[in-house]
Design an enzyme around this catalytic site. Structure first.
Site, PDB file in Angstrom:
ATOM      1  CG  ASP A  89      12.237  -0.327 -36.079  1.00 22.02           C
ATOM      2  OD1 ASP A  89      11.917   1.247 -34.961  1.00 22.02           O
ATOM      3  OD2 ASP A  89      12.792  -1.310 -34.710  1.00 22.02           O
ATOM      4  CG  ASN A  93       8.615   4.050 -27.883  1.00 21.12           C
ATOM      5  OD1 ASN A  93       8.394   4.568 -28.901  1.00 21.12           O
ATOM      6  ND2 ASN A  93      10.005   3.329 -27.440  1.00 21.12           N
TER       7      ASN A  93
END
Lengths: 429, 310
Positions: free
Chosen positions: A311, A101
């Protein structure tokens, strides 16, 4: 400290921990030009290299974090490949998989090559995960063959998961030709829309719109059906719900090629920790309840959960220091993952140390078809040196990351990293 | 008399003694409003900023009047959240305003937790005038004041909150405050408008308004917003009125005197029929008057000034 060439190094007094069986072997390790030259007792007399006294530490193959947002290209104010690599080293990792992303998204071979090129000089191996669909828009699948050839290790549409089931099916079938797993951020967008935290008592108490557990489990159930239909590999990112654990458990029992990961923050915190509207505890999937954490822990214990991944999601102070609704999702976690996982998993008796570390070393590499480094004479030195019992106080202001959005500031964590070796370099803390 | 906190962020965790102190103080200050010159110098020299990031008419006017009756200097900052988004951050806004030397901030914002957030950025006393769907403590205090005026006590009384509880900060604060004061609370509305786990705050739940009417001593009727229909949370205004609208007919079936409240503005003929809103059972306009008194009390108590000084 900066990384240095590992030209002539003696790691003295450490214990090599075998991640397969937990066997500990006390041995010196001699490294010549980044290669393990000798394992065993090394005579220091006449040795003209650099000696590192690592007694009290264990030595394991370099740890791997398979879910990291490095933000480059596009948001270099949040993180760069260099700063993210520095944070990885500080956290005891010699390899990361970086998420697509970015801006532009990792949906073309040029972006993969750009990242690989940028990471060349780093100690840390950086493995790009490419997008499933062009622009992560969920419509057309990316040029997967070329992406794999240029170095992409998996496919993932990140926080905007593929909604169209036929696109997802095609992606799974196409990617299976390269044995590349499709990773999914499982979130049913209509159910999750407008939500900021877990739906339940806490969302009602705080007056914040919630995201129900079903938003995750519905999508996991869909992906499992598709894994059965296609016979392809699905990896569920950052599992957060009991329902999710149950679904993955059944899929594995059936023999489907479904794997999953859990983050340290989903094992440590619950939504009950949100009473001060701390935006550093705002992440997606959201922190769930103690009931879910117990199920995740059980999933770790009985092997349903394959991998620990951070993450690591850096955001600027300006982005996070706002009202809760306006803050972006995400926490940094590269530096603290090892400590939080040791605390929540090993110190609480969920898994023994070697099995715990294997989920941050062997499992992610196996999943991504990457060779697992061996601690053997003649092999390249790809090592993590850590004292799993020694504790330290985490100070986010000393973080190597460019961002500061960590909920761990001021916590005492186990797992003091001595240093890492990889690609001919050594870095020590 | 002093409160245990220097802010009023919500009624969660506010002890009964504090609520009683506020209601008693409000009762005394209310007498000022009936004087020929309804103004006292209590907050002379104190500067209050009314920071409204969400459109509001009555709450803002009520606070402004309360401030003016107490001779505070007031400034208003009204803006929609969207225009702020384009410009400076909330933190910069509050820091800039604080740099102009202010003492108290009354804040309304569409995001839950903003009043708490402001306490982390400024030394001023913060008063929550409504944050998202979280809390609206002065509304609950004025509701409780109005009920206490009628009943003399809140203890053991039953209040049913009817309507869109899910999106209601009025419900959020009322449940907390009433439970603290020993009242019983029931929330009632279509299941899609009742948030999960509301029982944990101490409220009973019913989806049947006749049951709620049967049970309650007072009804606090919430405003229903058309946009909830657009989001599919209820099928039509018509069905909402048929199932949950408070009508004379429904109340007559209960065969008892019920107190009717509404935080306003009323959608007449939707959640509440006109003849009920304007009946003797309605204390809706008392709520509005008490709103000024309660806000005066909160301002005085948080400022640390002596309310008996005139």
């Amino acid at each position: 400290m900066l990384k240095e060439k590992a030209e002539k190094i003696l790691l003295s007094g450490g214990e090599i921990l075998d991640l397969q069986n937990g066997k500990r072997t006390k041995a010196d390790i001699l490294v010549h030009d980044g290669v393990i030259a000798k394992i065993g007792a090394v005579d220091r007399k006449g040795f003209d290299g650099i000696v590192h006294d690592i007694s009290g530490n264990i030595v394991v193959p370099g740890l791997f974090d398979m879910h990291v947002h490095l933000r480059e290209p596009g948001r270099e104010d949040k993180e760069t490949i260099a700063s993210g690599s520095a944070a990885a080293m500080a956290g005891g990792f010699t390899a990361v998989a970086c998420m697509p992303n970015t801006s532009p998204a990792i949906d073309k071979q040029e972006v993969v090559r750009f990242i690989k090129k940028k990471a060349e000089a780093e100690l840390v191996d950086v493995y790009p995960v490419a997008a499933i669909t062009k622009g992560r828009r969920g419509k057309e699948i990316t040029e997967m063959a070329e992406l794999v050839r240029s170095g992409a290790v998996a496919f993932y549409d990140d926080g905007s998961p593929v909604v169209d089931v036929s696109v997802m099916r095609n992606a799974l079938e196409y990617a299976s030709m390269f044995d590349a797993p499709i990773i999914d951020h499982c979130e049913e967008p209509d159910l999750a829309r407008g939500g900021h935290i877990n739906e339940g008592v806490m969302s009602t108490r705080l007056g914040i719109q919630g995201i129900p557990n079903a938003a995750e489990s519905i999508q996991i159930a869909r992906d499992i059906q598709l894994a059965r239909l296609t016979g392809s590999r699905v990896h569920i990112a950052h599992l957060s719900t009991k329902e999710g654990v149950d679904l993955v458990r059944r899929a594995k029992e059936e023999g489907l090629d479904v794997t999953c990961e859990v983050t340290p923050h989903h094992l440590l915190f619950t939504d009950a920790d949100l009473t001060t509207f701390d935006t550093n505890l705002k992440m997606n999937p959201p922190l769930r309840t103690a009931h879910d954490v117990a199920a995740l822990e059980q999933g770790v214990k009985d092997g349903v959960i394959d991998v620990f991944a951070s993450d690591h999601a850096p955001h600027t102070i300006e982005d996070k220091d706002v009202e809760f609704d306006a803050a972006p999702f995400g926490v940094i976690g590269l530096e603290t993952m090892l400590g939080v996982i040791l605390q929540q998993v090993v110190n609480r008796g969920v898994l023994p140390l070697h099995a715990d570390l294997a989920k941050m070393c062997v499992a992610p590499r196996t999943l991504l078809n990457l060779p697992v480094p061996e601690i053997k004479e003649g092999e390249a030195a790809n090592l993590t040196i850590v004292n799993p019992e020694a504790t330290y106080l985490y100070d986010v202001n000393q973080s190597k990351s460019k961002s500061r959005n960590a909920p761990y500031h001021g916590m005492e964590l186990p797992g003091k990293v001595y240093g890492v070796l990889n690609k001919g370099f050594i870095w020590t803390s | 008399m002093a409160l245990s906190s220097s802010h009023l962020l919500g009624l969660e965790g506010v002890p009964a003694e504090d609520i009683t102190t506020i209601l008693d103080t409000a009762k005394n200050l209310k007498t000022i409003l009936d004087r020929p010159i309804p103004k006292v110098p209590t907050l002379r020299g104190i500067t209050v900023v009314n920071l409204f990031f969400e459109p509001s008419t009555r709450t803002r006017i009520s606070f402004e009047l309360a401030e003016k009756r107490l001779s505070a200097d007031t400034v208003n900052f009204s803006t929609s959240t969207s225009s702020v988004k384009k410009g400076e951050t909330l933190k910069d806004t509050i820091r800039n305003i604080e740099a102009m030397k202010i003492d108290m901030v009354v804040v309304r914002h569409s995001a839950a937790g903003v009043p708490y957030f402001l306490t982390q950025c400024t030394d001023a006393n913060i008063i929550n005038a409504g944050d998202g769907r979280h809390e609206h403590p002065t509304q609950a205090l004025l509701d409780m004041m109005s009920l206490r005026d009628k009943w003399g006590t809140l203890h053991g009384k039953r209040v049913a909150i009817i309507g869109d509880v899910r999106h209601s900060r009025v419900a959020g604060s009322n449940i907390r405050g009433l439970v603290t004061m020993g009242a019983e609370v029931m929330v009632c509305g279509p299941r899609t408008l009742i948030p999960p786990g509301i029982e944990e705050l101490g409220a009973k739940v019913s989806y049947n308004v006749d049951e709620a009417i049967e049970w309650a001593d007072a009804l606090n009727i919430l405003r229903i917003q058309l946009e909830r229909q657009e989001k599919g949370l209820f099928p039509s205004i018509r069905e909402y009125h048929a199932e949950y609208g408070i009508t004379r007919e429904r109340l007559e079936r209960a065969k008892k005197e019920l107190i009717i409240m509404h935080p306003g503005p009323i959608n007449r003929g939707v959640e509440l029929d006109s003849d009920v809103a304007d009946s003797d059972a309605s204390i809706i306009l008392d709520q509005v008057t008490n709103g000024v008194a309660v806000r005066m009390a909160v301002l005085v108590l948080l400022s640390g000034m002596d309310s008996s000084q005139e």
